[in-house]
Write a protein that holds these residues in place. Sequence first.
Motif, PDB file in Angstrom:
ATOM      1  N   VAL A   1       0.861  -1.186   0.000  1.00  0.00           N
ATOM      2  CA  VAL A   1       0.000   0.000   0.000  1.00  0.00           C
ATOM      3  C   VAL A   1       0.896   1.233   0.000  1.00  0.00           C
ATOM      4  O   VAL A   1       1.894   1.273   0.710  1.00  0.00           O
ATOM      5  N   PHE A   2       0.525   2.205  -0.810  1.00  0.00           N
ATOM      6  CA  PHE A   2       1.252   3.473  -0.777  1.00  0.00           C
ATOM      7  C   PHE A   2       0.394   4.524  -0.078  1.00  0.00           C
ATOM      8  O   PHE A   2      -0.797   4.661  -0.368  1.00  0.00           O
ATOM      9  N   ASN A   3       1.023   5.257   0.840  1.00  0.00           N
ATOM     10  CA  ASN A   3       0.362   6.358   1.533  1.00  0.00           C
ATOM     11  C   ASN A   3       0.989   7.666   1.063  1.00  0.00           C
ATOM     12  O   ASN A   3       2.168   7.697   0.717  1.00  0.00           O
ATOM     13  N   VAL A   4       0.193   8.717   1.092  1.00  0.00           N
ATOM     14  CA  VAL A   4       0.713  10.034   0.684  1.00  0.00           C
ATOM     15  C   VAL A   4       1.013  10.840   1.937  1.00  0.00           C
ATOM     16  O   VAL A   4       0.206  10.890   2.869  1.00  0.00           O
ATOM     17  N   ASN A   5       2.188  11.466   1.939  1.00  0.00           N
ATOM     18  CA  ASN A   5       2.614  12.290   3.072  1.00  0.00           C
ATOM     19  C   ASN A   5       1.745  13.549   3.145  1.00  0.00           C
ATOM     20  O   ASN A   5       1.788  14.403   2.247  1.00  0.00           O
ATOM     21  N   ALA A   6       0.956  13.657   4.211  1.00  0.00           N
ATOM     22  CA  ALA A   6       0.036  14.796   4.348  1.00  0.00           C
ATOM     23  C   ALA A   6       0.787  16.113   4.503  1.00  0.00           C
ATOM     24  O   ALA A   6       0.214  17.185   4.293  1.00  0.00           O
ATOM     25  N   LYS A   7       2.055  16.043   4.890  1.00  0.00           N
ATOM     26  CA  LYS A   7       2.824  17.277   5.111  1.00  0.00           C
ATOM     27  C   LYS A   7       3.662  17.657   3.888  1.00  0.00           C
ATOM     28  O   LYS A   7       4.409  18.625   3.933  1.00  0.00           O
ATOM     29  N   SER A   8       3.559  16.862   2.829  1.00  0.00           N
ATOM     30  CA  SER A   8       4.362  17.135   1.635  1.00  0.00           C
ATOM     31  C   SER A   8       3.782  18.305   0.846  1.00  0.00           C
ATOM     32  O   SER A   8       2.568  18.421   0.693  1.00  0.00           O
ATOM     33  N   VAL A   9       4.662  19.149   0.308  1.00  0.00           N
ATOM     34  CA  VAL A   9       4.172  20.255  -0.527  1.00  0.00           C
ATOM     35  C   VAL A   9       3.761  19.733  -1.905  1.00  0.00           C
ATOM     36  O   VAL A   9       3.120  20.442  -2.675  1.00  0.00           O
ATOM     37  N   ARG A  10       4.145  18.494  -2.205  1.00  0.00           N
ATOM     38  CA  ARG A  10       3.821  17.920  -3.516  1.00  0.00           C
ATOM     39  C   ARG A  10       2.714  16.869  -3.409  1.00  0.00           C
ATOM     40  O   ARG A  10       2.640  15.966  -4.237  1.00  0.00           O
TER      41      ARG A  10
END
Lengths: 431, 307
Positions: free
Chosen positions: A322-331
């Motif tokens: 599973v891939f999660n997206v970093n909520a703090k990433s600017v991208r």
Amino acid sequence: MKKLLNLVSILFLSIMAILPACKSSSQSKDDAIIIAHWMTDREKAFNELAEKYEQETGVKITFRLHAPSDAYAQFISIGAQTDGLPDIFGILGDTKSIASFINAGHVLNLDAALGSGPGSWKSTFYDEALKTNYFPPENEFNVPEGTYGIPIDVTTIPMIYNKKLFVKAGLDPKNPPATWNEFLDAGKKLRKVGVTGFVSGWAEQWLIYSLATNLAHNVMGAEKIMDTFRGKVPYTDADWVQVFSAFEDLYKAGFSDPGIVSLVNKYAEQSFASDRAGMTFNGSWAVNVYGEMNPELEYGVFRTPAISSAYPRTVWGAAGSVFNVNAKSVRKDKAVAFLKWLTATEQATFLLDKTKNLPAIKGLDDAGNPILKEFSFVMEDSIHPSRFTAAEEPRVVNVFGKGIQSIMIGEKTAEQVAKEIQAMKDKVSKS
Amino acid sequence: MASEKPHSINNPFERLRTSVASNYIFVLPALAMFLIFNIYPFYKVFQMSFIEWNGIDPHGGVFVGLRNFKEALFEDEIWWGSIKNAAYVTFLALTLQNFLALVLAWIVDRGVRGGQAYRSIYFLPPILSGVVVGLVWNWILRGDGGMLNNVLMSVGLEEWVRPWFADLRTALNSVAVVHMWKGFGWGFIILLAGFQGIPRELYEASRVDGAGEFRIFWTITVPLMIPVFALVSVLTILGTMQLYDIVVTTTRGGPGGHTEVPMFTIIRELTGNQRYGYASCLGVVFGFILVMVSVLQLQVAKRAKVD
């Protein structure tokens, strides 16, 4: 005094000069999206897809491999502590671990991106695969409702048997064991023709835990297991003792690999792929592994044999990666866009072809490989800790795994192990 | 020339160069690195041993006072079981491994033919990765199709055949054998260097006085080698108690925790159980035990040398 002050100032400035260099570099300075993963078998395919995506969109994707999985888990943990997580990452762990990352604000809620209804991104996935990172309303982990991860593939962990060896032992390769007694009988017959009846990498305790929770579901159903995790049912309950007794029967039958509790899964896979063992307990990733080790291997899949008629037979099945997206990433928006592209039919087909992992999206079930269809078939009635409504304490799980190892070497009985697990459960509950 | 002196005294850079402080400037980068990478982590581990933290919570955990220490010292049977396992392997390493290293170093020091080759051969295992060594020995000692079992069967010793790493009677001893095989080269090299540091005239004078080989060994070699024995012992204790890679690649602490060692327990608490505070506490307790054992060992060696 002045000299001392000078010294302290210089020391302070030196430290200040060094500290910025110590900051995590998991996030890129340019506009590239960084993806951290642990999947050594998929590295080449991922890199090819990254190149393709850059050609199509101009967005640079960098896959960073951190292996083995223990090292990856440490890398992610440190990234969380320093706010240095990459743009996209995966969390290796149970529901409690995933929840702790979400509650710390590291993981983006993907509900809006997934959408709903026909034609949405969500509708392309198998429900069971998406549920791995889904938290329902008012869950006991205090995570706001939503889906927090995108499955890349699904994994099932059933029993696997060698068809040629079944024929050699006088067993019907079209009718693999359905009950525990049939399983024990098949193992003994395989032993008689000079092969190991059963092998698995039970130095890795999670595999033992996987089989044991399947048996437990068959004996007592999901709710009673969750009540055990919640402390309402003791491990000394007769149903749990029946589960542990199944391992005692397996030990007494004497057909398992004699070193089963010191084998890592890779050795167990070698043993099975080289026609030295008739049955094994392994995951769907084995299609790729066995294919590389012995392309001539003829094998089939069956659900965990029943030790009771009370509840259905299950296997562990869930999103494998599973891939999660970093909520703090600017991208983060670009990261979501990439995951949408990665899970589209064309890219999923490419991954299936290259890695032989079961796809998480619908419509690619067998892709010309009938054994994959067998693995995906057992996904029905599958269970997985990521979908359990309660989580067991890792310390209890550790004693659980060790206890079954002790049963498998004849050191302890089912009752003794049940008492030891309950003792740890009591200790953890008090602390 | 006379006009240059007042000029140099007024120059601030020249003054700094000649002052004591200037000497420290050269040391500062190294000192800063030492503080950041040695002292600060040590302080942080000690500080974390008083908290309960899952390693992810951004608020940094909850202060629990001495609760972690209470659990580590009085309640955690698994932890003390792992210390006991490591102590057993350490005992074997201190005795069997170092005795073998001593004998071989003594033989090579006596000028045996091919001594240089032996030095290289004996020093090969220590420079191999522990992971590689573990994987190779796994292939030798595994139960089904292991090389040792095949050899035993071919010579008619079927009753000795067993899964060496999975059998309750042999699992920890097998791990110890692998560890000693990998580690004895260190002791060999250090002891050999010690032997070769003893002035040859002492041996020659003793022989002139009529001393036999055993007497020379006992009255000259042993007393002069005591600091070397102490060093080898301390290194053996520290190295063996921190055993990890071989356990991970051979048994993973099994069967049933019978080969679990302290490093394994600490890492499991850290990453598996997500108990950063408790893992730090175990690290502090373990470090204290190692320091105490080492100090005791050095004191005993010091006294033996004086006597």
